[in-house]
Design a protein around this motif. Structure first.
Motif: not given
Length: 803
Positions: A631, A634-635, A638, A674, A677, A680, A682, A685, A698-699, A702
């Protein structure tokens, strides 16, 4: 200060890669002039620090004068001037390589400037009042960094010279040299050996002597290794055949020496190899023709003699005359055969005994003897003697080979062996000792503790979930982390502690004169530093979790050093089974055992089953955590968010006095809350503006995605409610199902508060972080609507305790 100090090994690598030759005069100048000044600075500061007195301003001016002189020296080294009157002894020297100048400028530029800044600021602001002890200590720290750097530079220069001599000697041998480990793998070979067989170094290291030997000679090699090499430590020279790269079979003479550790354990073998193809061809010629033709005998490179039982020489070729300095008539004028043996040698009786055995058993005898030549010099000869029939009588045919030079080289070879042992005992990646060194170091320290009624502690540590780092960032990044962790260990332990890379991500520390309590203090210090340190590079920065096990003598009743290691290994397994990231000793194991009322047999069976189950589950959990870390790609927010959420969630659980088993579930759930995620987009995010209704829907998926991911892992089933419902609200307005109040699982209610608070005090892509005061106000306002009021009260107590 520590970050400005370049490690000696890194410096050495840069010097080697540039092929830098360091001028001796220049380095002597750097070392003595700078070292003298920085030593004076340390002495001034340490005197006032020792007396616990503030340092007078006039002393600070003395230090500033010293630092100015160091700066002048460094400036001249970095940018030498032909017209300088300050350092005439260096004006004709070749300027330093740019790499070295860069290193010196970097090191001194930081620490000298910092010392000047500390003192000048203190003088300017103090109005001629004494300098505080705090500032004195800062000056000492930076001065010590400079001193350490100078010493490391000196060590690097000396090491390079020593290594150049070593490799020059190694490749100058005319005979082949080969280094073999106890498994039969070829570790190294010199150029003479490579030329002999037609391989390059990379190719030869992929082979074994077994593959280079024709099948009919392999049994002979095994017998020599088991009967001579292991028992005696060396094989003596023997002949065999060998296979070249092109398939050609040729004859060699080989001698093997066993390389042993200090405790006498075999580490490997050194071998000298000589091509004797031409010599073997000569042996096939008629012995009668050789003896009757002095023209041929005198061309042989070895000494040849034929003598009777009285020591009278019938044949005495040119080579033996060259070796001894005697003619045949002069040799026959000595009283008997043994008169040639050097009087300091103890070989005379052995020679007589061996000649007797040759006569009795009619066999060949090879002996190493020391003779006295005509000029009085000592020479070492390898003599091979056989019984032959010559001129109608039994006589002794001897082949004399001068090995004086070889014996001298053997002494040098022993020094090489010592050096190679050191190389073999080091982990090439981290620079720490490797597991080969463990037993030797353990037994030496254990024996000392036993004799002196002293203490000894062993710490075994393992980086938790390290596989996830390799899976997410790659093995190159993982290797960097291991090297950084090894550096952290060496800087944390005492100078006489032994740090060993045991294998993979496992490390061992041997702490002499330390009991269990002292080891616990050191282990917790290591754990604390590891948790605070940011590992990685400019692109990626991560935190590590670490499990540490401690065993100690005499507290744990170990009979030897390896029993301490075995016990530490068992304790480490317990630490990891209990969640890892903690320090365990045998005391913790006993506490767990006392909680188990079953019979020993029932407990033993349950324990074995639990271990197997836990290991299987731990492997699956580790894979899940590795997946969770993706994750971060991507974020980036997180993972750090998850780790801080864990801290708050565990704090709330402890404030609520929940059982340890529940707290462990909270810890896992908070870390993975999380996880969903990963499914989800990118773009969603990282979106910096407000989410649209469709994007928010959509969020909201998760939590269910996270549950679907961990559902196959039975050991994680207890945390499914926490993952699924951590976005539900106390008033029923949350998602995914709109549960309210106690219908929301307790674990989910706890994580909900920790999750929201940590999000409020963190920077997000769409807003800046709130202050802690504002975040607390928001949480309080949500009590009874968004959050469980009782849990809010416990959380506020956790924050108060933190403050």
């Amino acid at each position: 200060m520590d970050n400005s100090l370049l490690e000696g090994k890194e410096l050495y690598k840069r010097i080697i890669s540039e092929g830098i030759i360091i001028n001796e005069t220049t380095w002597n100048f750097i070392y003595h002039r700078i070292n003298d000044n920085i030593t004076a600075v340390l002495l001034i500061c340490q005197r006032w620090l020792k007396n616990q007195e503030a340092m007078p301003t006039q002393e600070a001016w003395k230090i500033l004068a010293r630092t100015k002189e160091i700066k002048n020296i460094v400036s001249f080294i970095i940018s030498p001037s032909k017209n300088s009157l300050d350092f005439p002894q260096l004006q004709d020297e070749i300027p330093l390589n740019p790499v070295i100048r860069e290193l010196i400028a970097h090191q001194f530029g930081i620490d000298i400037y910092t010392i000047e800044l500390i003192l000048q600021n203190a003088i300017d602001t103090a109005n001629l009042t004494p300098i505080s002890l705090e500032n004195v200590q800062k000056v000492i720290n930076h001065a010590q960094a400079i001193k350490e750097f100078i010493e490391r530079m000196k060590d690097v220069a000396q090491w390079r010279v020593a290594e150049e001599k070593y490799y020059t000697l190694y490749d100058s041998f005319k005979d082949g040299l080969i280094l073999i480990d106890m498994k039969g793998n070829i570790l190294d070979a010199n150029q003479a050996y490579l030329d002999m067989l037609g391989y390059n170094k990379e190719e030869i290291k992929k082979l074994t002597p077994f593959q280079l030997t024709p099948e009919q000679w392999r049994k002979n090699d095994e017998d020599i290794a088991s009967e001579l090499l292991i028992n005696r430590g060396y094989s003596g020279e023997y002949e065999k055949e060998c296979i070249k790269k092109d398939g050609t079979v040729f004859s060699i003479a080989i001698s093997l020496w066993l390389i042993k550790s200090k405790l006498g354990e075999p580490l490997g073998m050194w071998g000298t190899v000589r091509d004797i193809t031409n010599h073997k061809k000569k042996e096939k010629e008629s012995l009668g023709e050789l003896l009757d033709s002095y023209a041929v005998i005198n061309k042989i490179s070895d000494g040849i003699t034929v003598s009777d039982a009285r020591g009278h020489f019938e044949v005495f070729n040119a080579k033996i005359r060259e070796i001894t300095g005697y003619t045949v008539d002069e040799a026959n004028q000595v009283s008997d055969f043994n008169a040639l043996i050097h009087p300091e040698s103890k070989d005379q009786q052995e020679i007589l005994k061996s000649l007797s055995e040759i006569t009795k058993e009619n066999k060949n005898q090879e002996t190493e003897i020391v003779i006295r030549a005509k000029d009085g010099s000592k020479k070492t000869l390898l003599v091979s003697t056989s019984l032959i029939h010559y001129k109608d009588q039994e006589m002794f045919l001897s082949v004399w080979r001068d090995i004086t030079e070889r014996k001298h080289l053997e002494v040098e070879r022993e020094e090489l062996n010592k050096k190679l042992k050191q190389l073999v005992l080091k982990d090439s990646h981290t620079g720490l000792y490797n597991h080969h060194y463990l037993k030797e170091a353990l037994e030496i320290n254990f024996s000392h503790a036993e004799r002196q009624s002293g203490l000894l502690a062993v710490m075994m540590m393992d980086l938790d979930y390290f596989k996830s780092i390799n899976d997410v960032y790659g093995h190159i990044f993982g290797d960097l982390i291991l090297k950084q962790f090894a550096t952290l260990l060496t800087k944390t332990v005492r100078p006489y502690d032994v740090v060993i890379r045991y294998g993979g991500e496992e490390f061992i520390i041997i702490s002499p004169d330390t009991g269990r309590d002292g080891a616990l203090i050191l282990a917790n210090r290591i754990l604390e530093k590891t948790q605070l340190y940011n590992f990685g590079d400019e692109t990626n920065s991560i935190k590590l979790k670490l499990s540490i096990a401690i065993s100690a003598y005499p507290e744990d009743n170990a009979r030897n050093g390896m029993e301490l290691v075995d016990l530490a290994d068992q304790i480490l397994n317990k630490a990891k089974e209990n969640g890892g990231n903690r320090v365990f000793s045998s005391v913790d194991i006993k506490k767990e055992a006392e909680k188990t009322p079953e019979s020993s047999d029932v407990h033993l069976l349950k324990d074995k089953i639990n271990k197997l189950t836990l290991r299987a589950n731990q492997s699956l959990v580790e894979e899940t955590f590795a997946f969770a870390k993706t994750i971060e790609l991507k974020d980036h927010y997180t993972i750090e968010h998850s780790e801080r959420t864990v801290r708050y969630a565990v704090g709330i659980s402890e404030e609520l006095n929940l059982p340890q088993e529940t707290i462990k579930l909270i810890e896992q759930a908070a870390m993975l809350h999380d996880l969903g995620k990963v499914g989800i987009s990118e773009q969603i995010l990282r979106k910096k503006s407000k989410l649209s209704r469709i994007e928010f829907e959509e969020i909201k998926k998760h939590p269910q995605i996270g549950v679907d991911i961990i559902r196959p892992i039975h050991s994680l089933h207890p945390i499914i409610p926490a993952l699924l419902y951590h976005h539900e609200r106390w008033d029923g307005k949350g998602y995914p199902y709109g549960f309210k109040k106690e219908k929301i699982p307790l674990l989910a209610r706890i994580i909900a508060i920790a999750d929201v608070y940590e999000a409020l005090v963190s920077d997000r892509s769409y807003r800046k972080a709130y202050s802690k005061e504002k975040a607390v106000e928001i949480v309080k306002n949500g009590s009874g609507t968004q959050f469980d009021p009782n849990i809010v009260n416990s959380f506020l107590k956790v924050l108060e305790e933190e403050r």
